[in-house]
Design a protein around this motif. Structure first.
Motif, PDB file in Angstrom:
ATOM      1  N   ILE A  45      -9.222  -4.981  -1.230  1.00 22.25           N
ATOM      2  CA  ILE A  45      -9.276  -6.443  -1.250  1.00 22.25           C
ATOM      3  C   ILE A  45      -8.024  -7.019  -1.895  1.00 22.25           C
ATOM      4  O   ILE A  45      -7.462  -8.007  -1.414  1.00 22.25           O
ATOM      5  CB  ILE A  45     -10.558  -6.928  -1.954  1.00 22.25           C
ATOM      6  CG1 ILE A  45     -11.786  -6.576  -1.101  1.00 22.25           C
ATOM      7  CG2 ILE A  45     -10.505  -8.422  -2.221  1.00 22.25           C
ATOM      8  CD1 ILE A  45     -13.097  -6.747  -1.821  1.00 22.25           C
ATOM      9  N   THR A  46      -7.552  -6.403  -2.961  1.00 20.20           N
ATOM     10  CA  THR A  46      -6.329  -6.877  -3.613  1.00 20.20           C
ATOM     11  C   THR A  46      -5.125  -6.733  -2.687  1.00 20.20           C
ATOM     12  O   THR A  46      -4.308  -7.652  -2.578  1.00 20.20           O
ATOM     13  CB  THR A  46      -6.082  -6.092  -4.917  1.00 20.20           C
ATOM     14  OG1 THR A  46      -7.214  -6.224  -5.760  1.00 20.20           O
ATOM     15  CG2 THR A  46      -4.853  -6.600  -5.643  1.00 20.20           C
ATOM     16  N   HIS A  47      -5.020  -5.601  -2.010  1.00 19.71           N
ATOM     17  CA  HIS A  47      -3.896  -5.387  -1.088  1.00 19.71           C
ATOM     18  C   HIS A  47      -3.947  -6.382   0.067  1.00 19.71           C
ATOM     19  O   HIS A  47      -2.910  -6.939   0.446  1.00 19.71           O
ATOM     20  CB  HIS A  47      -3.906  -3.959  -0.556  1.00 19.71           C
ATOM     21  CG  HIS A  47      -3.519  -2.948  -1.588  1.00 19.71           C
ATOM     22  ND1 HIS A  47      -3.451  -1.616  -1.321  1.00 19.71           N
ATOM     23  CD2 HIS A  47      -3.179  -3.072  -2.888  1.00 19.71           C
ATOM     24  CE1 HIS A  47      -3.083  -0.962  -2.400  1.00 19.71           C
ATOM     25  NE2 HIS A  47      -2.917  -1.833  -3.365  1.00 19.71           N
TER      26      HIS A  47
ATOM     27  N   ILE B 180      -4.681 -16.011   1.919  1.00 23.06           N
ATOM     28  CA  ILE B 180      -5.465 -15.090   1.091  1.00 23.06           C
ATOM     29  C   ILE B 180      -6.910 -15.052   1.568  1.00 23.06           C
ATOM     30  O   ILE B 180      -7.501 -13.981   1.716  1.00 23.06           O
ATOM     31  CB  ILE B 180      -5.379 -15.492  -0.399  1.00 23.06           C
ATOM     32  CG1 ILE B 180      -3.979 -15.207  -0.945  1.00 23.06           C
ATOM     33  CG2 ILE B 180      -6.430 -14.775  -1.222  1.00 23.06           C
ATOM     34  CD1 ILE B 180      -3.726 -15.796  -2.308  1.00 23.06           C
TER      35      ILE B 180
ATOM     36  N   ALA C 249      -5.407  -9.317   0.054  1.00 25.18           N
ATOM     37  CA  ALA C 249      -5.154 -10.661  -0.468  1.00 25.18           C
ATOM     38  C   ALA C 249      -3.654 -10.896  -0.662  1.00 25.18           C
ATOM     39  O   ALA C 249      -3.142 -11.969  -0.326  1.00 25.18           O
ATOM     40  CB  ALA C 249      -5.906 -10.873  -1.777  1.00 25.18           C
ATOM     41  N   LEU C 250      -2.945  -9.914  -1.172  1.00 21.19           N
ATOM     42  CA  LEU C 250      -1.494 -10.052  -1.333  1.00 21.19           C
ATOM     43  C   LEU C 250      -0.788 -10.121   0.013  1.00 21.19           C
ATOM     44  O   LEU C 250       0.169 -10.886   0.185  1.00 21.19           O
ATOM     45  CB  LEU C 250      -0.944  -8.908  -2.180  1.00 21.19           C
ATOM     46  CG  LEU C 250      -1.335  -8.944  -3.656  1.00 21.19           C
ATOM     47  CD1 LEU C 250      -0.891  -7.669  -4.374  1.00 21.19           C
ATOM     48  CD2 LEU C 250      -0.766 -10.169  -4.340  1.00 21.19           C
TER      49      LEU C 250
ATOM     50  N   SER D 178      -8.596 -11.722   3.240  1.00 20.37           N
ATOM     51  CA  SER D 178      -9.514 -10.933   2.418  1.00 20.37           C
ATOM     52  C   SER D 178     -10.994 -11.205   2.658  1.00 20.37           C
ATOM     53  O   SER D 178     -11.828 -10.385   2.272  1.00 20.37           O
ATOM     54  CB  SER D 178      -9.186 -11.115   0.940  1.00 20.37           C
ATOM     55  OG  SER D 178      -9.262 -12.468   0.582  1.00 20.37           O
TER      56      SER D 178
ATOM     57  N   ILE E 204     -12.069  -2.855  -4.463  1.00 20.94           N
ATOM     58  CA  ILE E 204     -11.220  -3.820  -5.166  1.00 20.94           C
ATOM     59  C   ILE E 204      -9.752  -3.602  -4.811  1.00 20.94           C
ATOM     60  O   ILE E 204      -9.005  -4.560  -4.628  1.00 20.94           O
ATOM     61  CB  ILE E 204     -11.451  -3.733  -6.687  1.00 20.94           C
ATOM     62  CG1 ILE E 204     -12.842  -4.282  -7.023  1.00 20.94           C
ATOM     63  CG2 ILE E 204     -10.378  -4.489  -7.453  1.00 20.94           C
ATOM     64  CD1 ILE E 204     -13.257  -4.091  -8.454  1.00 20.94           C
ATOM     65  N   GLN E 205      -9.341  -2.353  -4.662  1.00 27.40           N
ATOM     66  CA  GLN E 205      -7.959  -2.068  -4.292  1.00 27.40           C
ATOM     67  C   GLN E 205      -7.646  -2.590  -2.894  1.00 27.40           C
ATOM     68  O   GLN E 205      -6.607  -3.228  -2.689  1.00 27.40           O
ATOM     69  CB  GLN E 205      -7.697  -0.566  -4.365  1.00 27.40           C
ATOM     70  CG  GLN E 205      -6.266  -0.198  -4.039  1.00 27.40           C
ATOM     71  CD  GLN E 205      -6.029   1.310  -4.086  1.00 27.40           C
ATOM     72  OE1 GLN E 205      -6.966   2.088  -4.155  1.00 27.40           O
ATOM     73  NE2 GLN E 205      -4.780   1.684  -4.044  1.00 27.40           N
TER      74      GLN E 205
ATOM     75  N   SER F 241       0.818  -1.220   0.000  1.00 27.16           N
ATOM     76  CA  SER F 241       0.000   0.000   0.000  1.00 27.16           C
ATOM     77  C   SER F 241       0.847   1.262   0.000  1.00 27.16           C
ATOM     78  O   SER F 241       0.361   2.325   0.362  1.00 27.16           O
ATOM     79  CB  SER F 241      -0.923  -0.003   1.216  1.00 27.16           C
ATOM     80  OG  SER F 241      -1.752  -1.119   1.198  1.00 27.16           O
TER      81      SER F 241
END
Length: 142
Positions: free
Chosen positions: A111-113, A87, A115-116, A91, A108-109, A32
């Motif tokens: 959730i993606t962060h 993951i 998840a990573l 998330s 979405i941003q 982030s």
């Protein structure tokens, strides 16, 4: 005196649960860009990092522990399985919170962060709990 090896998996799993959330938080900070998206808030960075650490440990306790106990005898402890579990644990709450959100791009941003970050935490857990599980030797020389 030779320590019992029956405690070893429990100790390694406990170490994994202690370390993995911190790895996830550090990964989240790197992903982030140093918590750039929260700079506009009125609270300081140390406060938000503290909140993220608490949330990470709560997620590990509420979702990670049950997942571990449900899957430990059913699924092989591979790095892929640990990463996928990380993951999902990281998330799932954010996916649930973002259902019906009007800010789809921001959701979405996040959730993606997460998840990573969960991917990194799952790999850290696997390193602690399952990597080279049978190669420990407690031979004590006199």
């Amino acid at each position: 005196m030779r320590p019992s090896q029956s405690y070893l998996p429990a100790i390694r799993a406990a170490a994994g649960f202690a370390l993995a959330p911190m790895v996830g938080v550090a990964g989240f900070g790197l992903i982030s860009e140093g918590y750039r998206f929260i700079e506009d808030l009125l609270i300081g960075r140390s406060t938000i990092v503290s909140i993220i650490v608490i949330v990470a440990y709560v997620q590990a306790a509420l979702l990670g522990l049950p997942a571990y106990f449900l899957l430990k005898d059913r699924v092989r402890p591979t790095i892929l399985n640990a990463a996928l579990a990380g993951i999902i644990v990281a998330s799932l709450p954010w996916v649930t919170l973002s259902v019906g959100s009007f800010q789809l791009t921001a959701s979405i941003q996040v959730i993606t962060h997460t998840a990573l970050a969960g991917l990194l935490a799952g790999i850290a857990f696997w390193i602690c709990a399952a990597w080279r599980n049978s190669n420990f030797d407690f031979q004590v020389e006199d």
